[in-house]
Structures are given as structure tokens and as C-alpha cells.
Design an enzyme around this catalytic site. Sequence first.
Site, mmCIF file in Angstrom:
data_model
loop_
_atom_site.group_PDB
_atom_site.id
_atom_site.type_symbol
_atom_site.label_atom_id
_atom_site.label_comp_id
_atom_site.label_asym_id
_atom_site.label_seq_id
_atom_site.Cartn_x
_atom_site.Cartn_y
_atom_site.Cartn_z
ATOM 1 C CE1 TYR A 107 72.578 31.859 24.086
ATOM 2 C CE2 TYR A 107 70.409 32.827 23.748
ATOM 3 C CZ TYR A 107 71.518 32.624 24.538
ATOM 4 O OH TYR A 107 71.570 33.182 25.785
ATOM 5 N N GLY A 140 84.717 39.105 26.176
ATOM 6 C CA GLY A 140 84.819 39.875 27.424
ATOM 7 C C GLY A 140 85.952 40.889 27.362
ATOM 8 N NE ARG A 146 63.009 39.017 22.299
ATOM 9 C CZ ARG A 146 62.146 38.661 21.330
ATOM 10 N NH1 ARG A 146 60.841 38.871 21.474
ATOM 11 N NH2 ARG A 146 62.597 38.113 20.217
HETATM 12 N N1 LIG Z 1 72.678 39.360 27.516
HETATM 13 C C1 LIG Z 1 71.479 38.815 27.687
HETATM 14 O O1 LIG Z 1 70.440 39.483 27.557
HETATM 15 C C2 LIG Z 1 71.350 37.360 28.077
HETATM 16 C C3 LIG Z 1 70.057 36.836 28.250
HETATM 17 C C4 LIG Z 1 69.911 35.475 28.576
HETATM 18 C C5 LIG Z 1 71.041 34.680 28.794
HETATM 19 N N2 LIG Z 1 72.277 35.228 28.650
HETATM 20 C C6 LIG Z 1 73.434 34.360 28.922
HETATM 21 O O2 LIG Z 1 74.227 34.997 29.914
HETATM 22 C C7 LIG Z 1 75.608 34.693 29.714
HETATM 23 C C8 LIG Z 1 76.397 35.990 29.656
HETATM 24 O O3 LIG Z 1 75.890 36.820 28.613
HETATM 25 P P1 LIG Z 1 76.590 38.224 28.325
HETATM 26 O O4 LIG Z 1 75.611 39.070 27.616
HETATM 27 O O5 LIG Z 1 77.236 38.705 29.559
HETATM 28 O O6 LIG Z 1 77.695 37.761 27.275
HETATM 29 P P2 LIG Z 1 79.227 38.204 27.138
HETATM 30 O O7 LIG Z 1 79.619 37.797 25.745
HETATM 31 O O8 LIG Z 1 79.411 39.609 27.532
HETATM 32 O O9 LIG Z 1 79.962 37.271 28.198
HETATM 33 C C9 LIG Z 1 80.392 35.949 27.935
HETATM 34 C C10 LIG Z 1 81.806 35.818 28.484
HETATM 35 O O10 LIG Z 1 82.252 34.457 28.340
HETATM 36 C C11 LIG Z 1 83.576 34.455 27.812
HETATM 37 N N3 LIG Z 1 83.726 33.159 27.112
HETATM 38 C C12 LIG Z 1 83.007 32.722 26.045
HETATM 39 N N4 LIG Z 1 83.388 31.478 25.703
HETATM 40 C C13 LIG Z 1 84.358 31.114 26.582
HETATM 41 C C14 LIG Z 1 85.142 29.929 26.758
HETATM 42 N N5 LIG Z 1 85.015 28.869 25.937
HETATM 43 N N6 LIG Z 1 86.059 29.893 27.762
HETATM 44 C C15 LIG Z 1 86.207 30.969 28.586
HETATM 45 N N7 LIG Z 1 85.504 32.110 28.473
HETATM 46 C C16 LIG Z 1 84.585 32.177 27.477
HETATM 47 C C17 LIG Z 1 83.651 35.683 26.928
HETATM 48 O O11 LIG Z 1 84.965 36.149 26.708
HETATM 49 C C18 LIG Z 1 82.821 36.683 27.748
HETATM 50 O O12 LIG Z 1 83.619 37.381 28.683
HETATM 51 C C19 LIG Z 1 75.673 33.864 28.453
HETATM 52 O O13 LIG Z 1 75.740 32.494 28.818
HETATM 53 C C20 LIG Z 1 74.353 34.151 27.754
HETATM 54 O O14 LIG Z 1 73.940 33.071 26.971
HETATM 55 C C21 LIG Z 1 72.469 36.533 28.278
HETATM 56 O O1 LIG Z 2 69.115 46.595 16.125
HETATM 57 C C1 LIG Z 2 68.203 45.906 16.623
HETATM 58 C C2 LIG Z 2 68.442 44.974 17.647
HETATM 59 C C3 LIG Z 2 67.381 44.214 18.116
HETATM 60 N N1 LIG Z 2 66.132 44.375 17.612
HETATM 61 C C4 LIG Z 2 65.012 43.579 18.156
HETATM 62 O O2 LIG Z 2 64.938 43.830 19.540
HETATM 63 C C5 LIG Z 2 64.547 42.659 20.242
HETATM 64 C C6 LIG Z 2 65.591 42.353 21.294
HETATM 65 O O3 LIG Z 2 66.775 41.949 20.616
HETATM 66 P P1 LIG Z 2 68.191 41.755 21.343
HETATM 67 O O4 LIG Z 2 68.475 42.920 22.214
HETATM 68 O O5 LIG Z 2 69.175 41.403 20.271
HETATM 69 O O6 LIG Z 2 67.915 40.531 22.316
HETATM 70 P P2 LIG Z 2 67.330 39.067 22.012
HETATM 71 O O7 LIG Z 2 67.581 38.633 20.615
HETATM 72 O O8 LIG Z 2 65.910 39.059 22.501
HETATM 73 O O9 LIG Z 2 68.260 38.150 22.905
HETATM 74 C C7 LIG Z 2 68.724 38.548 24.198
HETATM 75 O O10 LIG Z 2 67.798 38.077 25.142
HETATM 76 C C8 LIG Z 2 67.671 36.660 25.164
HETATM 77 C C9 LIG Z 2 66.645 36.328 26.231
HETATM 78 O O11 LIG Z 2 65.368 36.792 25.848
HETATM 79 C C10 LIG Z 2 69.035 36.068 25.476
HETATM 80 O O12 LIG Z 2 68.969 34.685 25.552
HETATM 81 C C11 LIG Z 2 70.077 36.472 24.457
HETATM 82 O O13 LIG Z 2 71.350 35.972 24.851
HETATM 83 C C12 LIG Z 2 70.127 37.975 24.418
HETATM 84 O O14 LIG Z 2 71.016 38.384 23.376
HETATM 85 C C13 LIG Z 2 64.414 41.562 19.198
HETATM 86 O O15 LIG Z 2 63.077 41.445 18.819
HETATM 87 C C14 LIG Z 2 65.217 42.089 18.006
HETATM 88 O O16 LIG Z 2 64.749 41.632 16.760
HETATM 89 C C15 LIG Z 2 65.883 45.297 16.609
HETATM 90 O O17 LIG Z 2 64.756 45.437 16.148
HETATM 91 N N2 LIG Z 2 66.924 46.032 16.144
#
Ligand SMILES: NC(=O)c1ccc[n+]([C@@H]2O[C@H](COP(=O)([O-])OP(=O)(O)OC[C@H]3O[C@@H](n4cnc5c(N)ncnc54)[C@H](O)[C@@H]3O)[C@@H](O)[C@H]2O)c1
Ligand SMILES: O=c1ccn([C@@H]2O[C@H](COP(=O)(O)OP(=O)(O)O[C@H]3O[C@H](CO)[C@@H](O)[C@H](O)[C@H]3O)[C@@H](O)[C@H]2O)c(=O)[nH]1
Length: 331
Positions: A142, A36, A222
Amino acid sequence: MSVLVTGGAGYIGSHTVAELVAHGEEVVVVDNLSTGHSGAIYALGVPFYHMDIRETERLREIFSRHAVDTVVHFAANSLVGESVQDPLKYYENNVAATGRLLEAMVESGVQNIVFSSTAAVYGEPARVPIAETDATSPTNPYGDTKLTIERMLDWSYQAYGLKSIRLRYFNAAGAHPTLPIGEDHRPETHLIPVVLQVALGQREHVAIFGDDYDTEDGTCVRDYIHVMDLASAHRLAIERMRSGEGTAESFNLGNGTGFSVRQVVEVSRKVTGHSIQAVNAARRAGDPARLVASSSLARSTLGWTPQFADLETIVASAWNWHQAHPQGFGE
Ligand SMILES: NC(=O)c1ccc[n+]([C@@H]2O[C@H](COP(=O)([O-])OP(=O)(O)OC[C@H]3O[C@@H](n4cnc5c(N)ncnc54)[C@H](O)[C@@H]3O)[C@@H](O)[C@H]2O)c1
Ligand SMILES: O=c1ccn([C@@H]2O[C@H](COP(=O)(O)OP(=O)(O)O[C@H]3O[C@H](CO)[C@@H](O)[C@H](O)[C@H]3O)[C@@H](O)[C@H]2O)c(=O)[nH]1
């Protein structure tokens, strides 16, 4: 009464904090800044504790000092590819660390948790759109850690009466419409920001991870969901638990439309006006071919309605952030 947000300095966490504050909630953030940004916290102006969620004694003090009744738990490691390379990091920081957090909650009598779950709990789905009742069978560590935490939450409800709403996000994208917060993962691995970094001239090309999947154009499909729509679902989940509803429930959050990697690149070309070079590359381990949500349960139960549903709007929102903040939150 306040809400403690773990991971509130991260991408989805910071947008959710903004949403909760805008709706009059008292919010306090706990984050170890491993991924973060302190810049996000400054933009939000909420009390912040730079610490790890495994520090249970400090957590208990904070619960009591801020009269916390609900935890919104984002803190985790969340990269599919990295989790295949280093699974133990994921079991430690996701499963074990969440165990510490739940212990502190139970000891302090904090009874509500909204948990960041994921589409990755389903693995390769038997059908799309995916419903919450469909089989869960993660194809990467994950997703397995998130499913394990959901099970911990099921048992914790039975044993301690700890209530949980687990929000299974599909692919988050976009940025806040007015505040200076947006997506800045380092290194960036998510598709939309990577594609936009090509448009900004920061990368030469985007690698398409696999073009031989069983999908229309061979690339992975996706369901992209705007980060502010995820944020509003958290607000509604908190309302539901405070009204006495919600026991141990899971909800999908997506728009119900799948886009292939190639389609995302195409839409990004249109939105940015840049050519955006794409090259074919090997599949990324752990990737399911197709993840698309049915979110009808969230709509009917939480009263959730996404406001930024179409992909062009989502990419344009992300593009605004990347253009205005080409270095993200800076060094
Ligand atoms: N980005 C996506 O598309 C996506 C999709 C599905 C689920 N999620 C989930 O949503 C949540 C947030 O994702 P994001 O993309 O905002 O990730 P992010 O990495 O931006 O945010 C995670 C935050 O948690 C903090 N953190 C991690 N471990 C910690 C710990 N042990 N103690 C205190 N702080 C800690 C990090 O510093 C960071 O600020 C995650 O749980 C992720 O699995 C994300
Ligand atoms: O440089 C890149 C990055 C991604 N991808 C593809 O794009 C799709 C989306 O990838 P990405 O944006 O990395 O997201 P995901 O791997 O689908 O995972 C995201 O979405 C999930 C929910 O679907 C969450 O759980 C994860 O935390 C979040 O990182 C996937 O098929 C990847 O293989 C590429 O082809 N090239």
C-alpha cells in the site's frame, strides 16, 4: 471553476467535500462506491457520478461540463494488511488507475491535483517525529503504491506542468461535528472504530496486533489526526495551487504526538464509560512500530492549524457518530 473529488463518497473524501462546500466551492464527486456510501453523497447534496476513475472519456466530459480546474484524489484501496495479502489489487487500483486519471487531466488541461498520500510511504522511520525529507522506504505494498504515485506526480510536473500537493496523512479518525457523515469501512479494520464497536456491544473484544514492538508498552504507536483537520488542509492546498504556488510538494499531516494501541483503548474506555475488552494477538504483517509526524512544514507553508488535536476529543467525535449511527450508513 470547480473541484472534482475522486472518492468523495468515502470517509475522508466526504468530510473534505463538506469542508469545501462550506467554504463556497463548487464540488463534483466521482466514486465507484466500491468502499464508499451513497448515503454520504445524499448528506452532502453535490453532483455525483457513479463511475470508476479509469473511465477516462467520461472524466474528460465531466472536466469540461463542470469547468474543473483542480482534482482532489482520494479514490484508492488503503488497507495495510490487505495490501500485503493482495498487492496486485493495490498496484492496479492505486497506481494504474491514477495513471488513467492523470492522462485525462493532462488531455483536458486540468493542472492541479491534491493527492491523498500517507505516512506509510516512510516505512519504519529512522527517527520520530518524521520530516518530509526523511527517507521513504515502505514496509507494505500500500505505502509503495502511494510513493510510486508521488513519483508519477514528480515526473508529470516536469513533463506536463501538472502541479501536485501530496498530503501524507497519518491516522485519520473522528467525524463531522454536524452533518450525518462519519467513518464506516466494511469490514472495519481501523483501530478507533473497532474499539468503539466493542463499546457498542457489536464485537466482543479488540485484538491488539502485537505487544512485542520496541515501544513503551510494546504495542504500535500512531499519530491520530481528526478528519476535519485533514479536510481543512485540502482546502488550504487548493488555495495554494490557485495562487500560483505549489509545484510538486509533499506535506505531513499529523498532530505530532504518538499513542500506542493500548493508550487508544484506555482513552476510549474513559470517553465511552465502557470496559472494552482487549486481547493480545499476533502482529499484523506490514505494520511499522511507530509513525509520528512533524507537520511543521504544513503549518508554515499552508498555514494549517489542527483544531481537534487531542486524542480524547478525536475519540469523542468518533463516539458521537458511532452512537448516533450504530449501523453506519446502513445496508
Ligand atoms: N483512513 C486513513 O487513516 C488514511 C490515512 C492515510 C491516507 N489515506 C488515504 O486517504 C484516501 C481516503 O481514505 P478513506 O479512509 O477515506 O478510504 P475510503 O475507502 O473510505 O474512501 C475511498 C473512496 O474511493 C472510492 N474508490 C476506490 N477506488 C475507486 C476507483 N477506481 N474509482 C472511483 N472510486 C473509487 C471508494 O468507493 C471510496 O468511496 C485513500 O487514498 C487512502 O489511501 C487514508
Ligand atoms: O483491530 C485492530 C486494528 C488495528 N490495530 C493496530 O492499530 C494500529 C493502527 O491501525 P489502523 O487503524 O488499521 O491504521 P494503520 O494500519 O496505521 O493505517 C491507517 O493509517 C495509515 C497512515 O498511518 C494510512 O495510510 C492507512 O490508509 C490507514 O488505514 C496498528 O498498529 C494496528 O496494528 C490493532 O491492534 N487492532
